[in-house]
Design a protein around this motif. Structure first.
Motif, PDB file in Angstrom:
ATOM      1  N   ASN A  37      48.145  87.841  51.825  1.00  0.00           N
ATOM      2  CA  ASN A  37      48.921  86.620  51.574  1.00  0.00           C
ATOM      3  C   ASN A  37      48.409  85.941  50.308  1.00  0.00           C
ATOM      4  OD1 ASN A  37      46.784  86.208  53.844  1.00  0.00           O
ATOM      5  ND2 ASN A  37      46.894  84.201  52.847  1.00  0.00           N
ATOM      6  N   ILE A  38      49.270  85.148  49.708  1.00  0.00           N
ATOM      7  CA  ILE A  38      48.897  84.402  48.503  1.00  0.00           C
ATOM      8  C   ILE A  38      47.805  83.410  48.857  1.00  0.00           C
ATOM      9  CG2 ILE A  38      49.737  82.781  46.759  1.00  0.00           C
ATOM     10  CD1 ILE A  38      52.496  84.142  47.063  1.00  0.00           C
ATOM     11  N   ASP A  39      46.747  83.390  48.064  1.00  0.00           N
ATOM     12  CA  ASP A  39      45.601  82.532  48.361  1.00  0.00           C
ATOM     13  C   ASP A  39      45.934  81.081  48.052  1.00  0.00           C
ATOM     14  OD1 ASP A  39      43.131  81.559  48.966  1.00  0.00           O
ATOM     15  OD2 ASP A  39      42.021  82.793  47.543  1.00  0.00           O
ATOM     16  N   THR A  40      45.766  80.224  49.052  1.00  0.00           N
ATOM     17  CA  THR A  40      46.023  78.791  48.877  1.00  0.00           C
ATOM     18  C   THR A  40      44.737  77.981  49.009  1.00  0.00           C
ATOM     19  OG1 THR A  40      46.585  78.589  51.242  1.00  0.00           O
ATOM     20  CG2 THR A  40      48.398  78.971  49.695  1.00  0.00           C
ATOM     21  N   GLY A  41      43.599  78.631  48.812  1.00  0.00           N
ATOM     22  CA  GLY A  41      42.330  77.923  48.910  1.00  0.00           C
ATOM     23  C   GLY A  41      41.707  78.148  50.271  1.00  0.00           C
ATOM     24  N   TYR A  42      41.893  77.203  51.163  1.00  0.00           N
ATOM     25  CA  TYR A  42      41.428  77.319  52.543  1.00  0.00           C
ATOM     26  C   TYR A  42      42.648  77.181  53.451  1.00  0.00           C
ATOM     27  CZ  TYR A  42      36.755  76.561  50.607  1.00  0.00           C
ATOM     28  OH  TYR A  42      35.596  76.679  49.890  1.00  0.00           O
ATOM     29  N   PRO A  43      43.384  78.267  53.667  1.00  0.00           N
ATOM     30  CA  PRO A  43      44.666  78.159  54.372  1.00  0.00           C
ATOM     31  C   PRO A  43      44.501  77.738  55.828  1.00  0.00           C
ATOM     32  CG  PRO A  43      44.056  80.454  54.063  1.00  0.00           C
ATOM     33  CD  PRO A  43      43.072  79.646  53.285  1.00  0.00           C
ATOM     34  N   ASP A  44      45.155  76.621  56.182  1.00  0.00           N
ATOM     35  CA  ASP A  44      45.087  76.121  57.555  1.00  0.00           C
ATOM     36  C   ASP A  44      46.459  75.751  58.108  1.00  0.00           C
ATOM     37  OD1 ASP A  44      45.623  73.869  56.080  1.00  0.00           O
ATOM     38  OD2 ASP A  44      43.934  72.688  56.833  1.00  0.00           O
ATOM     39  N   ASP A  45      47.511  76.024  57.318  1.00  0.00           N
ATOM     40  CA  ASP A  45      48.870  75.659  57.735  1.00  0.00           C
ATOM     41  C   ASP A  45      49.767  76.895  57.681  1.00  0.00           C
ATOM     42  OD1 ASP A  45      51.351  74.617  58.236  1.00  0.00           O
ATOM     43  OD2 ASP A  45      51.385  73.261  56.505  1.00  0.00           O
ATOM     44  N   PRO A  46      50.240  77.368  58.821  1.00  0.00           N
ATOM     45  CA  PRO A  46      51.094  78.562  58.822  1.00  0.00           C
ATOM     46  C   PRO A  46      52.338  78.415  57.948  1.00  0.00           C
ATOM     47  CG  PRO A  46      50.431  77.995  61.058  1.00  0.00           C
ATOM     48  CD  PRO A  46      50.003  76.863  60.194  1.00  0.00           C
ATOM     49  N   ALA A  47      52.831  77.195  57.813  1.00  0.00           N
ATOM     50  CA  ALA A  47      54.055  76.981  57.027  1.00  0.00           C
ATOM     51  C   ALA A  47      53.855  77.287  55.551  1.00  0.00           C
ATOM     52  CB  ALA A  47      54.543  75.541  57.204  1.00  0.00           C
ATOM     53  N   GLY A  48      52.616  77.277  55.096  1.00  0.00           N
ATOM     54  CA  GLY A  48      52.353  77.528  53.682  1.00  0.00           C
ATOM     55  C   GLY A  48      52.011  78.964  53.357  1.00  0.00           C
ATOM     56  N   ILE A  49      52.151  79.850  54.325  1.00  0.00           N
ATOM     57  CA  ILE A  49      51.756  81.252  54.126  1.00  0.00           C
ATOM     58  C   ILE A  49      52.912  82.071  53.575  1.00  0.00           C
ATOM     59  CG2 ILE A  49      51.014  83.365  55.301  1.00  0.00           C
ATOM     60  CD1 ILE A  49      48.844  81.211  54.983  1.00  0.00           C
ATOM     61  N   TYR A  82      36.301  72.515  57.536  1.00  0.00           N
ATOM     62  CA  TYR A  82      37.614  72.140  57.007  1.00  0.00           C
ATOM     63  C   TYR A  82      38.716  72.353  58.038  1.00  0.00           C
ATOM     64  CZ  TYR A  82      35.243  72.318  52.462  1.00  0.00           C
ATOM     65  OH  TYR A  82      34.388  72.134  51.404  1.00  0.00           O
ATOM     66  N   PHE A  83      38.558  73.351  58.878  1.00  0.00           N
ATOM     67  CA  PHE A  83      39.487  73.636  59.967  1.00  0.00           C
ATOM     68  C   PHE A  83      38.751  74.478  60.992  1.00  0.00           C
ATOM     69  CE2 PHE A  83      40.133  76.792  56.641  1.00  0.00           C
ATOM     70  CZ  PHE A  83      40.088  78.001  57.318  1.00  0.00           C
ATOM     71  N   GLY A  84      39.408  74.754  62.116  1.00  0.00           N
ATOM     72  CA  GLY A  84      38.740  75.481  63.185  1.00  0.00           C
ATOM     73  C   GLY A  84      39.422  76.792  63.513  1.00  0.00           C
ATOM     74  N   TRP A  85      38.947  77.415  64.581  1.00  0.00           N
ATOM     75  CA  TRP A  85      39.513  78.701  64.984  1.00  0.00           C
ATOM     76  C   TRP A  85      40.967  78.566  65.425  1.00  0.00           C
ATOM     77  CZ3 TRP A  85      37.520  82.836  63.205  1.00  0.00           C
ATOM     78  CH2 TRP A  85      36.136  83.010  63.078  1.00  0.00           C
ATOM     79  N   ASP A  86      41.379  77.401  65.933  1.00  0.00           N
ATOM     80  CA  ASP A  86      42.790  77.214  66.298  1.00  0.00           C
ATOM     81  C   ASP A  86      43.683  77.377  65.079  1.00  0.00           C
ATOM     82  OD1 ASP A  86      42.178  76.782  68.950  1.00  0.00           O
ATOM     83  OD2 ASP A  86      42.339  74.594  68.821  1.00  0.00           O
ATOM     84  N   GLU A  87      43.289  76.731  63.975  1.00  0.00           N
ATOM     85  CA  GLU A  87      44.084  76.828  62.742  1.00  0.00           C
ATOM     86  C   GLU A  87      44.042  78.244  62.178  1.00  0.00           C
ATOM     87  OE1 GLU A  87      43.239  72.666  63.539  1.00  0.00           O
ATOM     88  OE2 GLU A  87      41.911  74.432  63.421  1.00  0.00           O
ATOM     89  N   PHE A  88      42.865  78.862  62.233  1.00  0.00           N
ATOM     90  CA  PHE A  88      42.777  80.249  61.783  1.00  0.00           C
ATOM     91  C   PHE A  88      43.732  81.129  62.587  1.00  0.00           C
ATOM     92  CE2 PHE A  88      41.209  84.526  62.571  1.00  0.00           C
ATOM     93  CZ  PHE A  88      41.141  85.025  61.280  1.00  0.00           C
ATOM     94  N   ALA A  90      46.459  80.334  64.134  1.00  0.00           N
ATOM     95  CA  ALA A  90      47.858  80.075  63.795  1.00  0.00           C
ATOM     96  C   ALA A  90      48.238  80.710  62.459  1.00  0.00           C
ATOM     97  CB  ALA A  90      48.104  78.568  63.761  1.00  0.00           C
ATOM     98  N   VAL A  91      47.359  80.583  61.476  1.00  0.00           N
ATOM     99  CA  VAL A  91      47.634  81.175  60.164  1.00  0.00           C
ATOM    100  C   VAL A  91      47.655  82.692  60.261  1.00  0.00           C
ATOM    101  CG1 VAL A  91      46.666  81.548  57.857  1.00  0.00           C
ATOM    102  CG2 VAL A  91      46.804  79.235  58.799  1.00  0.00           C
ATOM    103  N   ASN A  92      46.684  83.244  60.978  1.00  0.00           N
ATOM    104  CA  ASN A  92      46.631  84.700  61.095  1.00  0.00           C
ATOM    105  C   ASN A  92      47.853  85.241  61.829  1.00  0.00           C
ATOM    106  OD1 ASN A  92      44.673  86.854  60.362  1.00  0.00           O
ATOM    107  ND2 ASN A  92      44.933  87.385  62.514  1.00  0.00           N
ATOM    108  N   GLY A  93      48.287  84.515  62.850  1.00  0.00           N
ATOM    109  CA  GLY A  93      49.495  84.912  63.552  1.00  0.00           C
ATOM    110  C   GLY A  93      50.702  84.923  62.642  1.00  0.00           C
ATOM    111  N   ARG A  94      50.766  83.954  61.742  1.00  0.00           N
ATOM    112  CA  ARG A  94      51.871  83.896  60.776  1.00  0.00           C
ATOM    113  C   ARG A  94      51.822  85.083  59.816  1.00  0.00           C
ATOM    114  NH1 ARG A  94      57.046  82.721  59.698  1.00  0.00           N
ATOM    115  NH2 ARG A  94      57.354  81.894  57.587  1.00  0.00           N
ATOM    116  N   VAL A  95      50.616  85.431  59.350  1.00  0.00           N
ATOM    117  CA  VAL A  95      50.472  86.592  58.463  1.00  0.00           C
ATOM    118  C   VAL A  95      50.963  87.856  59.170  1.00  0.00           C
ATOM    119  CG1 VAL A  95      48.822  88.090  57.274  1.00  0.00           C
ATOM    120  CG2 VAL A  95      48.583  85.602  57.125  1.00  0.00           C
TER     121      VAL A  95
END
Length: 213
Positions: A37-49, A82-88, A90-95
């Motif tokens: 996925n395109i690197d957005t820094g520290y990705p924590d929002d699935p909508a931005g993936i 910056y974020f936790g495993w919940d956010e990870f 969600a983002v990983n699920g989106r990927v």
């Protein structure tokens, strides 16, 4: 909520799907952020993936060749708070969902959240699982009975290539990098369509080769 597949506070190991692979198969290892996925820094929002161009066919080619596909990703954003495993998760699920929509699937995901500037139990410098150390690759190789010397790694940082070299892999593809060689470990550039074609050819060759010597 399904419990996170944490082997320890800073190590995520997730087996995905039920594909069974013969013993001694090579694998396709990939970094995630900046590679899949395109690197957005520290990705924590699935909508931005969003996926990088041309990467889904690479993963699909490994799927079709019967080669395990393994994500190995450093996640210092978790260590830093910056974020936790919940956010990870969600983002990983989106990927994984975006890859699935393009006919590509992943067999295992490993993530390391240890970092020297981390908080609490995640504040560990030079953890063996954190790239450029090879721990995540070696753990996946153990769990899936992977033939590391015939495996490939794709990443966007020198640390990805160094982890591949230390794990005993023979080849790596560096996103927007330059070709080079580190001993027996060859690094190819992954910039344009011809580079992706070269990677696809290497994956096809692995699929055509016997799983055991």
């Amino acid at each position: 909520m399904t419990p996170h597949p944490l082997q320890e506070p800073g190590l995520w190991v997730q087996r995905i799907g039920g594909r069974v692979f013969p013993q001694g198969m090579p694998a396709l290892f990939l970094d995630r952020d900046g590679t899949i996925n395109i690197d957005t820094g520290y990705p924590d929002d699935p909508a931005g993936i969003a996926l990088r161009a041309h990467i889904s066919p690479v993963i699909a080619a490994a799927n079709h060749a019967g080669i395990p596909v393994v994500i190995v990703t450093n996640q210092s954003g978790i260590a830093r708070g910056y974020f936790g495993w919940d956010e990870f998760s969600a983002v990983n699920g989106r990927v994984l969902d975006l890859l699935g929509r393009e006919g590509a699937s992943v067999d295992m995901v490993l993530a390391c959240a240890y970092h020297e500037n981390g908080i609490g139990p995640l504040a560990i410098a030079d953890h063996p699982m954190r790239k450029p150390n090879p721990g995540m690759l070696l753990e996946a190789a153990r769990r899936l009975d992977i033939d590391a010397p015939r495996s490939l790694i794709v990443g966007d940082k020198p640390a990805d290539m160094e982890a591949g070299r230390r794990a005993g892999l023979a080849q790596g593809w560096l996103v927007d990098g330059e070709p080079s060689r580190q001993g027996d470990f060859a690094i190819s550039s992954l910039r344009d369509r011809s580079d992706f074609d070269s990677l696809l050819g290497a994956i096809a060759a692995l699929g055509a080769a016997p799983g055991q010597a």
